[in-house]
Design a protein around this motif. Structure first.
Motif, PDB file in Angstrom:
ATOM      1  N   ASP A   1      -1.010  10.975  -1.871  1.00 37.02           N
ATOM      2  CA  ASP A   1      -0.705  11.196  -3.276  1.00 37.02           C
ATOM      3  C   ASP A   1      -1.992  11.239  -4.093  1.00 37.02           C
ATOM      4  OD1 ASP A   1       0.285  11.196  -5.783  1.00 37.02           O
ATOM      5  OD2 ASP A   1       1.390   9.311  -5.630  1.00 37.02           O
ATOM      6  N   ASP A   2      -2.176  12.300  -4.855  1.00 31.19           N
ATOM      7  CA  ASP A   2      -3.382  12.448  -5.666  1.00 31.19           C
ATOM      8  C   ASP A   2      -3.141  12.125  -7.127  1.00 31.19           C
ATOM      9  OD1 ASP A   2      -4.293  15.293  -3.701  1.00 31.19           O
ATOM     10  OD2 ASP A   2      -5.058  13.247  -3.566  1.00 31.19           O
ATOM     11  N   ASP A   3      -1.983  11.543  -7.413  1.00 29.21           N
ATOM     12  CA  ASP A   3      -1.643  11.271  -8.812  1.00 29.21           C
ATOM     13  C   ASP A   3      -2.676  10.356  -9.453  1.00 29.21           C
ATOM     14  OD1 ASP A   3      -0.173  11.099 -11.149  1.00 29.21           O
ATOM     15  OD2 ASP A   3       0.898   9.316 -10.475  1.00 29.21           O
TER      16      ASP A   3
ATOM     17  N   ASN B   1     -11.702   5.384  -2.117  1.00 33.76           N
ATOM     18  CA  ASN B   1     -13.012   4.995  -1.604  1.00 33.76           C
ATOM     19  C   ASN B   1     -12.979   3.495  -1.372  1.00 33.76           C
ATOM     20  OD1 ASN B   1     -15.632   4.367  -1.006  1.00 33.76           O
ATOM     21  ND2 ASN B   1     -16.528   5.240  -2.854  1.00 33.76           N
ATOM     22  N   PRO B   2     -12.758   3.044  -0.126  1.00 34.57           N
ATOM     23  CA  PRO B   2     -12.610   1.605   0.128  1.00 34.57           C
ATOM     24  C   PRO B   2     -13.837   0.789  -0.283  1.00 34.57           C
ATOM     25  CG  PRO B   2     -11.873   2.885   2.022  1.00 34.57           C
ATOM     26  CD  PRO B   2     -12.582   3.837   1.103  1.00 34.57           C
ATOM     27  N   LYS B   3     -14.999   1.434  -0.366  1.00 29.79           N
ATOM     28  CA  LYS B   3     -16.209   0.705  -0.765  1.00 29.79           C
ATOM     29  C   LYS B   3     -16.270   0.494  -2.281  1.00 29.79           C
ATOM     30  CE  LYS B   3     -19.070   2.325   3.085  1.00 29.79           C
ATOM     31  NZ  LYS B   3     -20.314   3.044   3.470  1.00 29.79           N
ATOM     32  N   ALA B   4     -15.417   1.177  -3.020  1.00 21.60           N
ATOM     33  CA  ALA B   4     -15.454   1.073  -4.478  1.00 21.60           C
ATOM     34  C   ALA B   4     -14.060   1.249  -5.071  1.00 21.60           C
ATOM     35  CB  ALA B   4     -16.421   2.101  -5.060  1.00 21.60           C
ATOM     36  N   PRO B   5     -13.128   0.299  -4.815  1.00 24.37           N
ATOM     37  CA  PRO B   5     -11.780   0.400  -5.402  1.00 24.37           C
ATOM     38  C   PRO B   5     -11.858   0.413  -6.920  1.00 24.37           C
ATOM     39  CG  PRO B   5     -11.839  -1.262  -3.661  1.00 24.37           C
ATOM     40  CD  PRO B   5     -13.264  -0.880  -3.953  1.00 24.37           C
TER      41      PRO B   5
ATOM     42  N   PHE C   1       0.838  -1.203   0.000  1.00 16.87           N
ATOM     43  CA  PHE C   1       0.000   0.000   0.000  1.00 16.87           C
ATOM     44  C   PHE C   1       0.870   1.249   0.000  1.00 16.87           C
ATOM     45  CE2 PHE C   1      -2.041  -3.434   2.280  1.00 16.87           C
ATOM     46  CZ  PHE C   1      -3.310  -3.487   1.720  1.00 16.87           C
ATOM     47  N   GLN C   2       0.291   2.299  -0.590  1.00 12.67           N
ATOM     48  CA  GLN C   2       1.007   3.578  -0.632  1.00 12.67           C
ATOM     49  C   GLN C   2      -0.032   4.672  -0.883  1.00 12.67           C
ATOM     50  OE1 GLN C   2       3.620   4.591  -4.082  1.00 12.67           O
ATOM     51  NE2 GLN C   2       5.257   4.134  -2.625  1.00 12.67           N
ATOM     52  N   GLY C   3      -0.208   5.555   0.096  1.00 15.93           N
ATOM     53  CA  GLY C   3      -1.202   6.612  -0.063  1.00 15.93           C
ATOM     54  C   GLY C   3      -2.567   6.026  -0.350  1.00 15.93           C
ATOM     55  N   LYS C   4      -3.155   6.424  -1.461  1.00  9.91           N
ATOM     56  CA  LYS C   4      -4.489   5.935  -1.811  1.00  9.91           C
ATOM     57  C   LYS C   4      -4.443   4.744  -2.770  1.00  9.91           C
ATOM     58  CE  LYS C   4      -5.277   8.986  -5.804  1.00  9.91           C
ATOM     59  NZ  LYS C   4      -6.162  10.029  -6.374  1.00  9.91           N
ATOM     60  N   TYR C   5      -3.274   4.113  -2.869  1.00 12.66           N
ATOM     61  CA  TYR C   5      -3.124   3.012  -3.815  1.00 12.66           C
ATOM     62  C   TYR C   5      -2.799   1.689  -3.116  1.00 12.66           C
ATOM     63  CZ  TYR C   5      -2.837   6.751  -7.268  1.00 12.66           C
ATOM     64  OH  TYR C   5      -3.098   7.855  -8.037  1.00 12.66           O
ATOM     65  N   ALA C   6      -3.319   0.600  -3.705  1.00 17.85           N
ATOM     66  CA  ALA C   6      -2.953  -0.748  -3.308  1.00 17.85           C
ATOM     67  C   ALA C   6      -2.342  -1.445  -4.514  1.00 17.85           C
ATOM     68  CB  ALA C   6      -4.172  -1.520  -2.814  1.00 17.85           C
TER      69      ALA C   6
END
Length: 528
Positions: free
Chosen positions: A526-528, A141-145, A121-126
């Protein structure tokens, strides 16, 4: 017994030393894009194929495909059906869970159809590994990866680690070359390749393959040790054979690869420290039922304490990593009565305990049942006592899920992580078809399960490897990589685990354990 215990030599996932020699051409998918590397690395044949979110089918190489399971007897099928009718086990594919677990979503596999493996994991990414490559998900949004990109790069088992703009991918199946279009090739061929691959993930939609480093016996798993300008990679591999030119015995240590952050294309092997000068656990006939030590399966490091714990087939070790290029073994333990294969390790936050897992049956057998019992195939909980080089691992107890599984359900202690709560030692852990267990080992001598999630058997006719390979707690949610069904996201609603929801990490490789309570909660993701 309800299920046949398969010998180590035929383990479908963790014994890629079989190096099956089936070869198949890689299907070129419509809409895929290829990026070639420049200079010397291009000459080495490196090629990364990026799959977009558009529909595509990757053809897995049979050389990396898990083996099929044995059929069970009609009597065992009848037992399973009776157990389902009586409510003792869930029905085929039925989801059951404890009241404190909420199942938010399942994300089915995309273009990569092979076996799912580890997650980082890193920021908003898995970043999720798969025997066919890896997938990057946006989990803001963990409910909608959302799938950001899929990289087709076959080579079991494709364990992943990330650090900054780098992704490290493990290849532990003998390949024709180091490219992402390689095919299976026998390890008896000198030109065959195994090791680690390095990707630049600064552009999540378009990862670039920048380097490859061949390591002895491949890379079954990898563990990163960040060190300022460099990333050190501890490469775990095992099971040498005299007929393998690049994987000959003895193989009593680990490979260490150094990756410069600003010049990852210069990644190189910098050492092979011997951790078992006496050869380690000899296994049978001295210790029947125990895998002989010929390397390590997995290593977990705790950089804030300069400590590492190694799960090394027949041995568990504790070592000092103050100098990351020269790790030093502090203590070593064996359990020749109940442990068959030391698989992985997890420190508690205070670094005064280690949980070791035992992969009884090699990830290919039904071992969560009355016949096998509560100790064989269990986690082993060890306290770390003493100081400095005098520290010792002292056994305290076993923990194994008591939700018995059908004869067709491969069930084994597998990858898990801490749930960060001050003053408590809590874990979430994958058990293949035993599902996901949330458990408490605050009292080393009296561990207990406090929550669970699992699916019923995939089939009642055949022993099948399925279920969660890894289950990790990250920023308030549990993310699980299911071998067959994709990614599951869970939420735990329990007063004992609720404080963990406030802990926010910038990056998590579970085998590189962070200091959970020394984090900057105001860090922008990270918002990339």
């Amino acid at each position: 017994m309800l299920g046949k215990i398969l010998p180590w030599s035929v383990h479908p996932f963790d014994n890629e030393r079989n190096h099956r020699e089936d070869v198949v051409s890689l299907l070129h998918n419509t809409g895929t894009r290829a990026r070639r590397l420049g200079g010397a690395t291009a000459a080495a044949g490196l090629l990364a194929t990026l799959l977009t979110a558009a529909p595509a089918m990757a053809t897995p190489d049979p050389g990396d495909k898990p083996l099929g399971g044995d059929k069970v007897t009609s009597g065992e099928v009848s037992k399973a059906r009776s157990a389902i009718d009586q409510g003792r086990i869930p029905g085929v594919d039925e989801i059951v869970k404890s009241p404190n677990i909420e199942h938010l979503v399942n994300v089915p596999k995309g273009a990569l159809k092979n076996t799912n493996t580890d997650i980082s994991f890193q920021g908003k990414y898995a970043y999720a590994g798969n025997y066919d490559g890896f997938t990057i998900f946006d989990i803001s949004n963990p409910k909608a990866p959302k799938t950001v990109s899929e990289v087709l790069c076959p080579g079991g088992q494709n364990d992943v680690s990330v650090s900054g703009n780098l992704l490290i991918l493990s290849t532990d199946s003998s390949r024709s070359d180091n490219s992402c279009t390689s095919t299976s090739q026998s390890a008896t061929v000198k030109e065959s390749w195994e090791g680690i691959k390095v990707f630049d993930i600064s552009d999540k939609r378009n990862p670039k393959y920048v380097a490859a480093v061949e390591t002895a016996c491949g890379s079954h798993t990898n563990t990163i040790v960040p060190d300022g300008r460099n990333v050190y990679v501890y490469v775990s591999s095992y099971s040498p054979q005299a007929t393998f030119p690049d994987c000959k015995p003895p193989h009593d240590g680990i490979s260490i690869v150094k990756v410069p952050r600003k010049a990852p294309e210069q990644a190189s092997l910098v050492g092979f420290p011997v951790l078992f000068p006496d050869g380690g656990n000899p296994g049978a006939p001295t210790n029947p039922g125990v895998s002989p030590t010929s390397g390590c399966h997995d290593i977990t490091v705790l950089p804030s304490k300069d400590l590492a714990a190694g799960a090394c087939m027949g041995d568990g070790i504790l070592f000092d990593i103050k100098n990351p290029e020269r790790p030093k073994v502090i203590d070593r333990v064996q359990d020749n009565e109940n442990f068959a294969f030391w698989h992985s390790a997890t420190f508690n936050q205070r670094a005064n305990k280690v949980v070791f897992t035992d992969e009884l049956g090699g990830g290919g057998a039904a071992t969560c049942n009355v016949e096998v019992g509560p100790e064989r195939g269990a986690n082993g909980i060890y306290d770390i006592v003493g100081k400095g080089d005098q520290r010792k691992l002292v056994f305290r107890s076993y923990f194994k899920i008591d939700r018995h599984q059908a004869a067709t359900e491969v069930c084994v202690a597998h990858n898990g992580s801490l749930i960060p709560v001050k003053g408590r030692d809590l874990m979430v852990q994958a058990w293949y078809q035993g599902g996901i267990s949330v458990w408490d080992f605050t009292d080393s001598s009296k561990p207990k399960e406090i929550g669970y999630f699992e699916r019923g058997p995939v089939t009642l006719e055949r022993v099948t490897s399925a279920g969660p390979w890894s289950a990790y707690y990250y920023n308030g949610h549990v993310y699980s990589s299911d071998i067959a069904k994709g990614i599951d996201v869970l939420k735990i609603n329990d007063r004992r685990t609720d404080p963990a929801k406030k802990v926010r990490l910038h990056e998590l490789n579970v085998q590189t354990q962070p200091d959970y309570f020394d984090q900057d909660d105001d860090h922008d993701e990270d918002d990339d």
